[in-house]
Design an enzyme around this catalytic site. Sequence first.
Site, PDB file in Angstrom:
ATOM      1  N   CYS A  83       0.813  -1.119   0.057  1.00 44.40           N
ATOM      2  CA  CYS A  83       0.047  -0.125  -0.066  1.00 44.40           C
ATOM      3  C   CYS A  83       0.800   1.257  -0.062  1.00 44.40           C
ATOM      4  O   CYS A  83       0.428   2.246  -0.250  1.00 44.40           O
ATOM      5  CB  CYS A  83      -1.004   0.022   1.376  1.00 44.40           C
ATOM      6  SG  CYS A  83      -1.681  -1.525   1.470  1.00 44.40           S
ATOM      7  N   HIS A 332      -9.071   4.151  -1.189  1.00 46.35           N
ATOM      8  CA  HIS A 332      -7.766   3.697  -1.141  1.00 46.35           C
ATOM      9  C   HIS A 332      -7.257   2.757  -2.409  1.00 46.35           C
ATOM     10  O   HIS A 332      -7.369   1.536  -2.008  1.00 46.35           O
ATOM     11  CB  HIS A 332      -7.649   2.774   0.295  1.00 46.35           C
ATOM     12  CG  HIS A 332      -6.444   2.236   0.611  1.00 46.35           C
ATOM     13  ND1 HIS A 332      -5.074   2.654   0.152  1.00 46.35           N
ATOM     14  CD2 HIS A 332      -6.203   1.365   1.297  1.00 46.35           C
ATOM     15  CE1 HIS A 332      -3.989   2.099   0.664  1.00 46.35           C
ATOM     16  NE2 HIS A 332      -4.552   1.132   1.513  1.00 46.35           N
TER      17      HIS A 332
END
Lengths: 385, 138
Positions: A83, A332
Amino acid sequence: MRDVAIIGTGEIPVDEHWTTGIRHLMLEAGLSAMRDANIESVDALYVGNMLSGEIVGQSHLGALAVDFMGLDNAEAFKVEAACASGSAALRVGTMAVASGLLDLVLVLGVEKMTDTSGQETSAALAGAADAEYEVSQGISFVALNALLMQRYMYDYGWKREDFANFAITAHANGANNPFAMFQRPISAEMYARSPIIATPVGLMDASPICDGAAAVVLAPAEFARALSPAPVKIKASAVGMAPLAVHDRKDPLALEAARISSRKAYAQAGIKPEDLDFFELHDAFTIMAALSLEAAGFAERGKGVQLALDNEISLKGRVPMATMGGLKARGHPVGATGIYQVVEAVMQLRGLAGANQIPGARLGMTQNIGGSGATVITHIFEAMS
Amino acid sequence: MTTKVADDWRLRGQRYRLEGERCEHCGEMIFPPRDICPACKKPTKTTHTLSGRGEVYTYSTVLSAPQGFEVYAPYTVAIIKLEEGPMITAQLTDVASADIEIGMPVEMVTRRIRTQGDDGPITYGYKFRPVFLGQGAE
């Protein structure tokens, strides 16, 4: 070493982009950033991305991006750190310009997550954890955060509803961001009623699966004012690492990599946490927001939640976070997230954040977390205009 | 996620026997084997089998499972602090999720972790159950 500045930014709305493939997501965000920077070519293009191989079946994103963007003379490759891939690509680009090897660098973050089922995407995301010793046991990414949240609640006596304000604040800010996935506020009641995914984590504790792409153009700071009316200087770029598996960390709630990364960044920039006008932190889950605030020095251990309860994380608070919606409401798209954070930070420092503008913002920080905290990359930015 | 047969075979010492290492330089107990001690960073190769006893450090009941584990949901995953020191991630078994508490003593058992269709490999490995339910339950 040369100082490095951002001279242009671009983003596309975070959404489920059923009609757009990964190459056009990159193209739109990349060209938008180059238009903003008023340039037509770059020396290099670095792409932050985690899952293109697993979800789209497309590796070799650097070659694809320069090919379809017509950037024939640029070198290009993908940078992956789960991420934190977007910030990792920014870190690579910053090093390239700071060293003097390259002058103009386009840094892209992109993720296409909605071409597969939720279960498949969830399994691919779990690759950020230890495949042999976490994922093999039926661990999802949500479950890892749930394990941390459960222990945090046990150690410090918080209840699930005490975390609500992280999500409520993110959604309130996302409501004014036309690029956010969720442009609507939520209430404490909606948070409380949201279904549980992995105890104690509910849907409203978690950031959504989505598609997105964002980009920034880097240039030597000494030329930045000639190229851009409102450049933003990269004051710090710092990486911290911790063991990959949560169970291998001596103190799993310490978020040690975030502490290291923040401390290095403050030292590079010569500032203290309280000098910052805002903190775009990695609120992939509400527990991560709490742990990040503590690791970055804004709260004592176990007190991160208190900042949310006291409304100190709102636009008018002591530590404004998720100023354009954060991971929770803007969305996200994993490998793109770090660059969305930077695009939003630049917007604040240029005074272009509209209804969410923090008055007189001069100094901002972004922090991008890979996995459940194994890689943490922090950048600090300063307005040059 | 697809479990590969070679992985299951390669990790049999860890999955079936909790084989870790004990650092010959600083005495650190290590699981899984790393061959570099995480505490003193020196090479270590001495196999040490862990007791399989420990306590629940934290846990979560997974209601929405990742691909390959959907049929098992809900199930409870936990981080166990083993009595020798290392922590390990595993599922809890033989216990209702409402009865699980942080600090609860548990012990390792060998169980089926997952199957992959009628023809695919069956993966076995460690799970942990409460110590007080263990005696004679097999």
